[in-house]
Design an enzyme around this catalytic site. Structure first.
Site, PDB file in Angstrom:
ATOM      1  CG  ASP A 176      -1.841  -1.104   1.532  1.00  0.00           C
ATOM      2  OD1 ASP A 176      -1.713  -2.009   0.677  1.00  0.00           O
ATOM      3  OD2 ASP A 176      -2.450  -1.183   2.419  1.00  0.00           O
ATOM      4  CD  GLU A 209      -7.039  -4.386   3.912  1.00  0.00           C
ATOM      5  OE1 GLU A 209      -6.220  -5.032   4.839  1.00  0.00           O
ATOM      6  OE2 GLU A 209      -6.659  -4.417   2.561  1.00  0.00           O
TER       7      GLU A 209
END
Length: 567
Positions: A146, A315
């Site tokens: 990420d 998320e």
């Protein structure tokens, strides 16, 4: 032609051929799975040999009889796939515990790691991967997932990311760091945040505190991240040198919860409300908080229990106000990344349109409706830069999929980020959707017009009806892209794109709605990716490819004209 800076970190001063190979001191074998190695500080690094098929070895770093650090590394047993550097401190001892099947202590003595460990004053990050992108951001070595903590300040774009410096698979989560002045050429920086007693460092965000609301100074950069220990809690750190180094807040954690999946805080200044907002993921909903000082947070509301896709864990949220193209309206968009549950399996990015008053997000979409930001297979963890100039909403996605991210056919590094995209909103058939366009910097990066595709190029396709565009190489590895004007769809077939054997989930054809007619496509080709955009921002699709040689041929069927530019 863009002059791409060499992706060489501060760790890399000379090439590997210049090292003196120095074997690590002989290990002490203390049991079937236990060994110790006393480290020498005569050289800067101990190069650790990695074999990816092995189980993790757990390394405890002891200095002056005190535990100072822990890390996990797949130390080589039978062969060396690659090396990773460990920066040696004075008087350190490695206390190593192996996992996996070991029949007796004698077997451990034969592991190749003991012979192949070597000291060096340098570590080579010279690109040895044929699939490493040229104009996409990648780590100099190791694993990346990420994007985190992105912000713009004083002419520099800062990109942090989930990083494992001790292997090219997920582990040892920390914040890597790269910087850019043009959103294309990225310079590696030292690791920004490492794990501590509260846990490893998961995803989060950064803000520029212009008004010194937190008391760390005007213009301080404040990072918010998840401390991943026995429970997931939220922590903060501050930087007074424009994000080069951070000091962790002494009263961490700042937010706690009983939720099992409680992570990825995204913070922003809400100009309308006059205070800071924080949004984070808690299981399969988003929680929204408010604060005046960035330290003390009040839970305001939650969103999502009955909205959108719930095929996996929610998320990496983001929340922003955007103008609606062609109107005088503004609306709020809430980004929710989900894994699994994507439209073609695995991870993906969904979003919701509505209103937000600083306390509660109200979605205007039907609860059962799911809006996907990108209909490719390899677009996840999309978040935006804080403090971007000219009110731009610039975003980056992780260009992979959790179904196969750990096993894609690279080893020196794993993964790349998408090109930077810019967000807006548009209306179609009575609904509001997110527009996604290549950042304006990508147009500036165009080189000369060329006759045939290259491994790094932009292909511009002018359409006046149905069309099929095929990229291929001499081995007939190919990617077929089809636009259906009647059905208003675009699809990309990568089933024969090259190496697709590493995962059953990889060979696939993905399809996207175009929300109206497409007049022009912009297709960005790099060594391991193809990203396709409608020039008006109504459609985007991101897919990885791993051809054995570059696609250097193009064929077009239907009502289309093609121009190709080098990048």
């Amino acid at each position: 032609m863009i002059k791409i800076k060499k992706r060489i970190s501060l760790l890399a001063m000379i090439f590997a051929t210049a090292f003196g190979t120095v074997n690590a001191q002989e290990a002490q074998f203390l049991g079937e799975r236990h060994a110790m190695v006393r480290l020498s500080a005569e050289k800067k690094y101990l190069l650790l040999p990695v074999e990816e098929r092995q189980e993790m070895a757990h390394l405890r770093v002891i200095k002056n009889n005190q535990l100072v650090k822990t890390l996990n590394c797949r130390l080589a047993v039978n062969k060396v796939d690659y090396y990773v550097p460990y920066e040696v401190g004075t008087g350190e001892l490695f206390d190593i515990t192996f996992n996996g099947p070991i029949s007796h202590g004698e077997a451990m003595k034969k592991f190749v790691c003991w012979e192949k460990m070597k000291y060096s004053d340098s570590f080579d990050t010279k690109n040895v991967e044929k699939h490493r992108p040229v104009y996409h951001h990648t780590p100099a070595y190791g694993w990346m997932n990420d994007p985190n903590g992105m912000f713009y300040k004083d002419g520099v774009w800062h990109l942090y990311y989930q990083y494992n410096p001790y292997g090219s698979q997920w582990e040892n989560m920390s914040w890597g760091h790269s910087t850019s002045t043009d959103l294309i050429t990225w310079t590696p920086q030292p690791i920004a945040l490492m794990g501590d007693g509260l846990g490893t460092i998961f995803s989060g965000s950064c803000v520029v505190d212009h008004k010194n609301t937190a008391g760390f100074g005007e213009g301080a950069v404040i990072a918010f991240y998840t401390s991943a220990g026995p429970s997931q809690t939220q922590s903060m750190a501050y930087s007074t040198d424009n994000g080069k180094t951070f000091t962790k807040y002494v009263k961490n954690p700042i937010i706690t919860s009983v939720a099992r999946d409680f992570r990825d805080p995204h913070v922003f200044w809400n100009e309308d409300a006059g205070f800071w907002n924080l949004i984070l993921a808690a299981g399969q909903e988003m929680q929204i908080y408010s604060s005046q000082n960035l330290k003390e947070w009040k839970l305001e509301s939650s969103f999502g229990k009955e909205y959108g896709n719930h095929g996996g864990v929610w998320e990496c949220p983001d929340l922003m106000k955007l103008p609606v193209k062609g109107t005088n309206k503004e609306k709020w968009m809430l980004i929710c990344n989900i894994n699994p549950g994507g439209p073609f399996g695995g991870s993906a990015t969904q979003y919701f349109i509505g209103s937000f008053d600083g306390h509660q997000f109200v979605c205007e979409d039907e609860p059962s409706e799911t809006k996907w930001m990108d209909y490719g297979k390899d677009h996840y963890a999309t978040v935006t830069f804080d403090n971007a100039p000219d009110n731009r909403r610039c975003a980056i996605a992780w260009m992979s999929n959790w179904q196969y991210a750990n096993i894609v056919p690279t080893m020196q590094f794993r993964s790349a980020n998408s090109i930077v995209r810019e967000f807006g909103l548009f209306e179609y058939d009575g609904e509001t959707y997110c527009s996604v366009s290549p950042a304006i910097e990508m147009s500036k990066a165009r080189g000369k017009r060329i006759a045939t595709p290259s491994e790094t190029c932009e292909i511009v396709v002018t359409l006046s009806g149905d069309a099929q565009i095929t990229l291929r190489n001499s081995k007939n590895e190919r990617v077929v892209m089809t636009y259906d004007a009647q059905e208003e769809t675009f699809d990309m077939d990568r089933r024969h794109s090259g190496n697709v054997s590493f995962s059953d989930a990889f060979p696939i054809s993905t399809v996207s709605p175009t929300y109206g007619k497409v007049r022009e496509l912009r297709i960005f080709v790099d060594k391991c990716s193809i990203e396709a955009f409608d020039s008006e921002g109504k459609m985007c699709m991101t897919n990885l490819v791993f051809p054995s040689e570059p696609y250097n041929r193009i064929s077009v069927k239907g009502k289309a004209k093609v121009k190709i530019y080098s990048l």
